[in-house]
Write a protein that holds these residues in place. Structure first.
Motif, PDB file in Angstrom:
ATOM      1  N   LYS A 165       0.870  -1.181   0.000  1.00 31.44           N
ATOM      2  CA  LYS A 165       0.000   0.000   0.000  1.00 31.44           C
ATOM      3  C   LYS A 165       0.903   1.227   0.000  1.00 31.44           C
ATOM      4  CE  LYS A 165      -3.510   2.403   2.761  1.00 31.44           C
ATOM      5  NZ  LYS A 165      -4.316   2.344   4.012  1.00 31.44           N
ATOM      6  N   VAL A 166       0.776   2.047  -1.029  1.00 38.17           N
ATOM      7  CA  VAL A 166       1.614   3.242  -1.161  1.00 38.17           C
ATOM      8  C   VAL A 166       0.703   4.463  -1.275  1.00 38.17           C
ATOM      9  CG1 VAL A 166       3.394   4.396  -2.515  1.00 38.17           C
ATOM     10  CG2 VAL A 166       3.416   1.909  -2.312  1.00 38.17           C
ATOM     11  N   ARG A 167       0.971   5.474  -0.460  1.00 35.92           N
ATOM     12  CA  ARG A 167       0.175   6.691  -0.432  1.00 35.92           C
ATOM     13  C   ARG A 167       1.077   7.916  -0.261  1.00 35.92           C
ATOM     14  NH1 ARG A 167      -2.916   3.321  -1.826  1.00 35.92           N
ATOM     15  NH2 ARG A 167      -5.009   2.857  -1.039  1.00 35.92           N
ATOM     16  N   ILE A 168       0.525   9.090  -0.586  1.00 34.12           N
ATOM     17  CA  ILE A 168       1.200  10.349  -0.319  1.00 34.12           C
ATOM     18  C   ILE A 168       0.757  10.836   1.056  1.00 34.12           C
ATOM     19  CG2 ILE A 168       1.502  12.752  -1.045  1.00 34.12           C
ATOM     20  CD1 ILE A 168       0.770  11.831  -3.905  1.00 34.12           C
ATOM     21  N   ARG A 169       1.695  11.181   1.892  1.00 33.29           N
ATOM     22  CA  ARG A 169       1.354  11.699   3.219  1.00 33.29           C
ATOM     23  C   ARG A 169       0.448  12.924   3.074  1.00 33.29           C
ATOM     24  NH1 ARG A 169       6.655  10.014   4.021  1.00 33.29           N
ATOM     25  NH2 ARG A 169       6.920   8.564   5.760  1.00 33.29           N
ATOM     26  N   GLY A 170      -0.672  12.900   3.810  1.00 33.43           N
ATOM     27  CA  GLY A 170      -1.625  13.995   3.748  1.00 33.43           C
ATOM     28  C   GLY A 170      -2.678  13.830   2.678  1.00 33.43           C
ATOM     29  N   GLN A 171      -2.494  12.854   1.777  1.00 38.08           N
ATOM     30  CA  GLN A 171      -3.467  12.625   0.712  1.00 38.08           C
ATOM     31  C   GLN A 171      -3.866  11.147   0.655  1.00 38.08           C
ATOM     32  OE1 GLN A 171      -2.306  14.357  -3.090  1.00 38.08           O
ATOM     33  NE2 GLN A 171      -1.056  15.893  -2.071  1.00 38.08           N
ATOM     34  N   GLU A 172      -3.863  10.498   1.811  1.00 38.08           N
ATOM     35  CA  GLU A 172      -4.092   9.050   1.860  1.00 38.08           C
ATOM     36  C   GLU A 172      -5.440   8.636   1.289  1.00 38.08           C
ATOM     37  OE1 GLU A 172      -1.088   9.937   5.104  1.00 38.08           O
ATOM     38  OE2 GLU A 172      -2.921  10.859   4.322  1.00 38.08           O
ATOM     39  N   ASP A 173      -6.466   9.481   1.435  1.00 35.84           N
ATOM     40  CA  ASP A 173      -7.819   9.104   1.021  1.00 35.84           C
ATOM     41  C   ASP A 173      -8.181   9.589  -0.375  1.00 35.84           C
ATOM     42  OD1 ASP A 173      -8.261   7.877   3.499  1.00 35.84           O
ATOM     43  OD2 ASP A 173      -8.923   9.758   4.412  1.00 35.84           O
TER      44      ASP A 173
END
Length: 317
Positions: free
Chosen positions: A114-122
């Motif tokens: 699972k890879v996400r941008i911090r602050g834009q997880e959703d």
């Protein structure tokens, strides 16, 4: 708005410059604020011994198509789900590929990230990357013991930086394979039969109307000192070229070599050229820009250094 302000403050404090696309965006697979981790399935019964994995194979729990899918992933090192589906499209449907990958997770044949941008997880949810799990690694290494496959334990050291680097490289590799222009591909290929020399992240023998050529491909990442990285590597290859009149790639045909610097944005490519002066090297250097690759396709994604500018070219593969 608070999140955007906080992110801008973090951008301002980055150790290395931040570069954006022509649309003013930071590309996902080169974003400095990426975070990621493996996600284990709810039912997880991994095979951790070679005997157990071979038994799984002998009992028919893994068929020939399963084995092919594992080999494709192993050869990719780390690819996202969309890329794996595209690699397998001549063998099975996209949905069938996803079903098999999901089944593989239960026995530890593959790992999903699972890879996400911090602050834009959703808000930003890209296709999930996959790597070989402990069982898949042991199985492939047993049957293809001369080939390189990434040991799952090594991702503890490479982390998210390695994940995004290989996913980005696999987009270029996948498009080349889709166009049927790749005769051969090798990760970390040896230069001039000397394993101590700096090597390209990927090497490819490419078919062109004028004959086959060798691409020595490496990726620039925003969260690294990519200027120092490429300057050191190009200086080593310059000495190789002065000795051989080419940059020979071990186990590859003796084709003309082209160094390909693969960047996420045109602004990264322009900065590299400005700092290193790519046109001053005696061998061919091209730049491949990922934002153009995704927007307009492979044949229009290349640039050649022309004095102080990068000139976009159209290739006929």
């Amino acid at each position: 708005m608070e999140v955007l302000k906080k992110e801008q403050v973090e951008f301002d404090n980055l150790e290395y410059p931040l570069f954006t696309t022509k649309r003013g965006e930071v590309p996902f697979w080169d974003h400095p604020f990426l975070k990621g981790n493996k996600v284990l399935p709810s039912k997880y019964y991994p095979y951790t011994t070679l005997e157990g994995v071979i038994d799984l194979f002998k009992r028919g729990r893994i068929d020939d198509t399963d084995f092919m899918l594992l080999k494709v992933l192993g050869d990719s090192i780390c690819a996202n789900e969309d890329q794996i589906r595209r690699y397998m499209i001549s063998v099975m449907s996209r949905s069938e590929t996803s079903k098999r990958l999901d089944r593989f997770r239960t026995n530890g044949l593959v790992d999903r990230w699972k890879v996400r941008i911090r602050g834009q997880e959703d808000t930003v949810k890209p296709p999930a990357p996959f790597t070989l799990g402990v069982a898949g690694y042991k199985l492939l290494k047993h049957f293809y013991n001369e080939d390189f496959f990434m040991d799952p334990n090594r991702w503890d050291n490479y982390g998210i930086g390695g994940i995004k680097r290989f996913v980005a490289m696999n987009e270029l590799r996948c498009q080349m394979i889709e166009r049927k222009i790749v005769n051969k591909w090798k990760w970390n290929a040896i230069i001039a039969d000397n394993p101590r020399l700096k090597f390209p992240l990927g090497a490819a023998e490419i078919k062109t109307p004028q004959g086959n050529v060798n691409f020595l491909i490496d990726r620039a990442q925003m969260n690294q000192n990519f200027i120092g990285y490429f300057r050191d590597k190009l200086e080593v290859w310059k000495r190789v070229y002065e000795k051989f009149g080419n940059i020979p790639v071990s186990e590859f045909p003796d084709n003309i070599g082209f160094v390909v610097i693969y960047t996420s944005t045109l602004t990264v490519a322009e900065y590299i050229h400005e700092q290193i002066m790519l046109d001053t090297y005696p061998f061919h250097i091209w730049v491949c820009v990922e934002e153009d690759l995704l927007q307009d396709g492979l044949n229009t994604a290349f640039y050649i250094p022309n004095k102080e500018k990068l000139k976009r070219i159209k290739l006929e593969f």
